[in-house]
Design a protein around this motif. Structure first.
Motif, PDB file in Angstrom:
ATOM      1  N   ARG A  48      -6.028  -0.056  -2.607  1.00 19.26           N
ATOM      2  CA  ARG A  48      -5.823  -0.196  -1.166  1.00 19.26           C
ATOM      3  C   ARG A  48      -6.933   0.501  -0.380  1.00 19.26           C
ATOM      4  O   ARG A  48      -7.013   0.384   0.824  1.00 19.26           O
ATOM      5  CB  ARG A  48      -4.456   0.335  -0.752  1.00 19.26           C
ATOM      6  N   PHE A  65      -1.864  10.698  -4.555  1.00 23.41           N
ATOM      7  CA  PHE A  65      -0.751   9.827  -4.160  1.00 23.41           C
ATOM      8  C   PHE A  65      -0.363  10.049  -2.705  1.00 23.41           C
ATOM      9  O   PHE A  65       0.772   9.796  -2.319  1.00 23.41           O
ATOM     10  CB  PHE A  65       0.469  10.099  -5.048  1.00 23.41           C
ATOM     11  N   GLY A  66      -1.266  10.597  -1.926  1.00 22.33           N
ATOM     12  CA  GLY A  66      -0.934  10.834  -0.525  1.00 22.33           C
ATOM     13  C   GLY A  66      -0.071  12.073  -0.359  1.00 22.33           C
ATOM     14  O   GLY A  66       0.126  12.856  -1.290  1.00 22.33           O
ATOM     15  N   HIS A 121      -4.357   3.149 -11.977  1.00 18.48           N
ATOM     16  CA  HIS A 121      -3.600   2.789 -10.784  1.00 18.48           C
ATOM     17  C   HIS A 121      -2.444   1.879 -11.185  1.00 18.48           C
ATOM     18  O   HIS A 121      -2.551   1.116 -12.134  1.00 18.48           O
ATOM     19  CB  HIS A 121      -4.532   2.096  -9.778  1.00 18.48           C
ATOM     20  N   ARG A 122      -1.368   1.933 -10.404  1.00 17.95           N
ATOM     21  CA  ARG A 122      -0.145   1.223 -10.791  1.00 17.95           C
ATOM     22  C   ARG A 122      -0.225  -0.291 -10.594  1.00 17.95           C
ATOM     23  O   ARG A 122       0.637  -1.032 -11.044  1.00 17.95           O
ATOM     24  CB  ARG A 122       1.049   1.753 -10.019  1.00 17.95           C
ATOM     25  N   ARG A 123      -1.210  -0.768  -9.837  1.00 16.14           N
ATOM     26  CA  ARG A 123      -1.366  -2.221  -9.697  1.00 16.14           C
ATOM     27  C   ARG A 123      -2.855  -2.563  -9.738  1.00 16.14           C
ATOM     28  O   ARG A 123      -3.696  -1.673  -9.729  1.00 16.14           O
ATOM     29  CB  ARG A 123      -0.717  -2.721  -8.403  1.00 16.14           C
ATOM     30  N   GLU A 157       4.058  -1.879 -17.083  1.00 18.75           N
ATOM     31  CA  GLU A 157       5.422  -2.312 -16.802  1.00 18.75           C
ATOM     32  C   GLU A 157       6.078  -2.970 -18.016  1.00 18.75           C
ATOM     33  O   GLU A 157       7.260  -2.802 -18.260  1.00 18.75           O
ATOM     34  CB  GLU A 157       5.445  -3.310 -15.632  1.00 18.75           C
ATOM     35  N   GLN A 199       0.941   3.424 -15.209  1.00 18.63           N
ATOM     36  CA  GLN A 199       1.432   4.665 -14.602  1.00 18.63           C
ATOM     37  C   GLN A 199       1.528   5.724 -15.683  1.00 18.63           C
ATOM     38  O   GLN A 199       1.590   5.402 -16.865  1.00 18.63           O
ATOM     39  CB  GLN A 199       2.810   4.435 -13.972  1.00 18.63           C
ATOM     40  N   LEU A 212      -0.560  10.086   9.179  1.00 17.98           N
ATOM     41  CA  LEU A 212       0.164   8.878   8.774  1.00 17.98           C
ATOM     42  C   LEU A 212      -0.327   7.616   9.479  1.00 17.98           C
ATOM     43  O   LEU A 212      -0.362   6.556   8.892  1.00 17.98           O
ATOM     44  CB  LEU A 212       1.669   9.033   9.020  1.00 17.98           C
ATOM     45  N   ASP A 268       0.829  -1.217   0.000  1.00 19.36           N
ATOM     46  CA  ASP A 268       0.000   0.000   0.000  1.00 19.36           C
ATOM     47  C   ASP A 268       0.858   1.260   0.000  1.00 19.36           C
ATOM     48  O   ASP A 268       0.589   2.207  -0.725  1.00 19.36           O
ATOM     49  CB  ASP A 268      -0.916   0.026   1.234  1.00 19.36           C
ATOM     50  N   LEU A 304       5.396  13.831 -11.623  1.00 20.05           N
ATOM     51  CA  LEU A 304       6.711  14.382 -11.915  1.00 20.05           C
ATOM     52  C   LEU A 304       7.000  14.391 -13.411  1.00 20.05           C
ATOM     53  O   LEU A 304       8.107  14.655 -13.828  1.00 20.05           O
ATOM     54  CB  LEU A 304       7.771  13.615 -11.126  1.00 20.05           C
ATOM     55  N   MET A 361       2.554   5.140  -2.915  1.00 15.16           N
ATOM     56  CA  MET A 361       2.909   6.544  -2.707  1.00 15.16           C
ATOM     57  C   MET A 361       4.340   6.843  -3.148  1.00 15.16           C
ATOM     58  O   MET A 361       4.736   7.987  -3.225  1.00 15.16           O
ATOM     59  CB  MET A 361       2.842   6.897  -1.216  1.00 15.16           C
ATOM     60  N   GLY A 403      -4.725   4.705  -5.812  1.00 16.26           N
ATOM     61  CA  GLY A 403      -5.391   3.469  -5.437  1.00 16.26           C
ATOM     62  C   GLY A 403      -6.022   3.508  -4.064  1.00 16.26           C
ATOM     63  O   GLY A 403      -6.519   2.505  -3.564  1.00 16.26           O
ATOM     64  N   ARG A 412       1.858  14.697  -2.885  1.00 20.55           N
ATOM     65  CA  ARG A 412       2.849  14.186  -3.838  1.00 20.55           C
ATOM     66  C   ARG A 412       2.340  14.482  -5.228  1.00 20.55           C
ATOM     67  O   ARG A 412       1.162  14.269  -5.523  1.00 20.55           O
ATOM     68  CB  ARG A 412       2.976  12.668  -3.704  1.00 20.55           C
ATOM     69  N   ILE A 434       3.468  14.117   1.223  1.00 23.94           N
ATOM     70  CA  ILE A 434       4.879  13.996   1.563  1.00 23.94           C
ATOM     71  C   ILE A 434       5.241  15.177   2.447  1.00 23.94           C
ATOM     72  O   ILE A 434       4.589  16.224   2.398  1.00 23.94           O
ATOM     73  CB  ILE A 434       5.761  13.936   0.309  1.00 23.94           C
ATOM     74  N   MET A 435       6.264  14.991   3.275  1.00 26.81           N
ATOM     75  CA  MET A 435       6.633  16.068   4.193  1.00 26.81           C
ATOM     76  C   MET A 435       7.797  16.879   3.634  1.00 26.81           C
ATOM     77  O   MET A 435       8.795  16.311   3.214  1.00 26.81           O
ATOM     78  CB  MET A 435       6.995  15.466   5.538  1.00 26.81           C
ATOM     79  N   LYS A 436       7.619  18.186   3.619  1.00 25.97           N
ATOM     80  CA  LYS A 436       8.678  19.070   3.117  1.00 25.97           C
ATOM     81  C   LYS A 436       8.949  20.147   4.147  1.00 25.97           C
ATOM     82  O   LYS A 436       8.015  20.722   4.707  1.00 25.97           O
ATOM     83  CB  LYS A 436       8.224  19.725   1.808  1.00 25.97           C
TER      84      LYS A 436
END
Lengths: 106, 340
Positions: free
Chosen positions: B185, B244-245, B179-181, B228, B210, B45, A70, B126, A74, B158, B123, B247-249
């Motif tokens: 989730r 994609f959730g 989704h990548r898979r 893939e 992707q 988190l 999971d 890119l 990310m 996902g 996130r 991220i901490m910056k």
């Protein structure tokens, strides 16, 4: 002590002795290897210790738990050989393990 | 402009407990956090994951810990400024002047940075062009769903955010969920609904794919997605949403002239002050010899920083150490009424 090879995205390689019981992530962080951030400190909650495991090694590793899979959603550019290094515990069986770092962690 | 004794940056467990320590010694605090909710990493988190090393609490979740901390600081009636990120800081006589991204201005002699590993930010994609189209046709959250009406929308991710929005927007937009898979989730129920909508032809689901590139000059025409095995597919689309959730910056704090060691701020362990007088750092963001990134260490750090704040906020008063158990003064501040 098992030797783990960390290869940075730019190709720079670091072969380190990492004590049994530490995670592959901890081995990198404690030795100041750049390319593994581990923002959450190893609780499988951030996906910034993402590595691509060397093909020869991937199937020798214990399977991913669903929480790791999971979190890999990310990660930056996950691929079939992706793992989170905080979930890989070093043991004699992993002596010689090679992991490649992604170009960035997020 | 808001004048206060202490500006606390970060509403995680350590920031929240520092508010308690400030409150019992009579200092006012305002709290800023970039997230839309209180609790920091504990909530973002690992709300459901157990914590076993909070002194006196054998087991609790991140969510319970946050709830209890909020209960503990309730008597102090603090203001919380959520969805706001501190941007600039400047010195103004004996005070710091801090500006947020929403142009709120705080004036305070003390700033406590309890920012964890930094502020949470989405996130992002890119691939080339994603930044140019951001907030025009590339989004990481939905503020006004009406802009998607009768449009083609590609949703990436996902988890529940991706599934929720795919289901919701499919009522009036043409949705492709990518989704990548193959597994999602998000909550099982959500995934089932999405699969059902796919069968009914109401949404398209593309897995495991992707993003490879964004095509278009002034506006997005299409995206290329890749499997893939190298197989690629082009999808015409008006909008792209990425979930994609977070991220901490470290963000703008890195530009404040504070000494930095990697992503952490070195402090003096006597009072947790940084190299700037009146700016303190506590919790995961601070570093010193022997530092442990534990919530319990952050609580101690906040207690000491709070006492140091007193000196700058009340230069003409003398701080007197008191125990909560016996101090009527503190118990009054906590609103405790004794029935005797």
């Amino acid at each position: 002590m098992p030797k783990i090879t960390y290869i940075e995205h730019n190709g720079k390689s670091h072969k380190l002795e990492v004590a049994n019981g530490l995670t592959v992530m901890e081995g990198a962080v404690q030795n100041n290897i750049s390319g593994i951030d581990a923002d959450c400190g190893g609780s499988c909650a951030c996906a910034t210790c993402h590595v691509y495991v060397d093909e020869k090694w991937f199937n020798k590793l214990p399977n991913k738990e669903s929480a790791e899979e999971d979190m890999l959603d990310m990660a930056f550019e996950p691929k079939p050989l992706s793992r989170l290094s905080c979930q890989l515990t070093v043991s004699d069986e992993l002596d010689g393990l090679v992991v490649n770092m992604p170009s960035k962690q997020g | 402009m808001i004048k206060t004794d202490v500006l606390v940056i970060g509403a995680g467990p350590v920031g929240l407990f520092s508010v308690h320590q400030l409150g019992i010694i009579g200092l006012k605090a305002e709290v800023v956090d970039n997230l839309d909710k209180l609790g920091g990493q504990c909530i973002e988190l690992y709300p459901d994951k157990p914590i076993y090393d909070i002194p006196g609490i054998p087991e609790c979740t991140g969510e319970t810990l946050t709830k209890n901390l909020l209960e503990q600081i309730k008597p102090f009636k603090n203001n919380f400024h959520l969805n706001e990120r501190v941007e600039e800081i400047s010195k103004e006589e004996n005070n710091w002047k801090i500006k947020t991204n929403k142009n709120t201005i705080f004036i305070a002699p003390n700033v406590i940075i309890a920012g964890g590993v930094g502020s949470f930010e989405p996130r992002k994609f890119l691939v080339k062009g994603a930044d140019i189209f951001e907030n025009k046709s590339v989004f990481y959250s939905v503020k006004d769903k009406n802009i998607f009406k009768s449009k083609k929308v590609c949703i990436f991710g996902g988890g529940d955010s991706a599934l929720d929005w795919a289901i919701e927007l499919s009522k009036f937009a043409e949705i492709t969920l990518i989704h990548r898979r193959n597994e999602f989730r998000g909550a099982e129920h959500n995934a089932e609904v999405a699969r059902k909508l796919e069968k009914e032809g109401k949404i398209k689901i593309k897995t495991p794919f992707q993003i490879q590139s964004i095509e278009g000059k002034d506006k997005i025409n299409s995206i290329i997605i890749k499997k893939e095995d190298g197989m690629i597919e082009e999808i015409k689309t008006d909008f792209i949403l990425g979930f994609f959730g977070l991220i901490m910056k470290l963000g703008p704090i890195a530009e404040w002239g504070l000494n930095l060691d990697k992503k952490t701020i070195p402090v003096d362990t006597e009072n947790f002050q940084t190299n700037k007088k009146g700016i303190f750092a506590i919790g995961d963001i601070c570093t010193y010899p022997g530092k442990l990134k534990l919530i319990l260490s952050g609580f101690h750090e906040g207690a000491l920083a709070a006492r140091a704040c007193f000196k700058l906020a009340r230069p003409n008063e003398k701080y007197r150490f008191e125990f909560t158990t016996t101090s009527k003064n503190i118990q009054d501040k906590l609103g405790i009424k004794k029935s005797d």
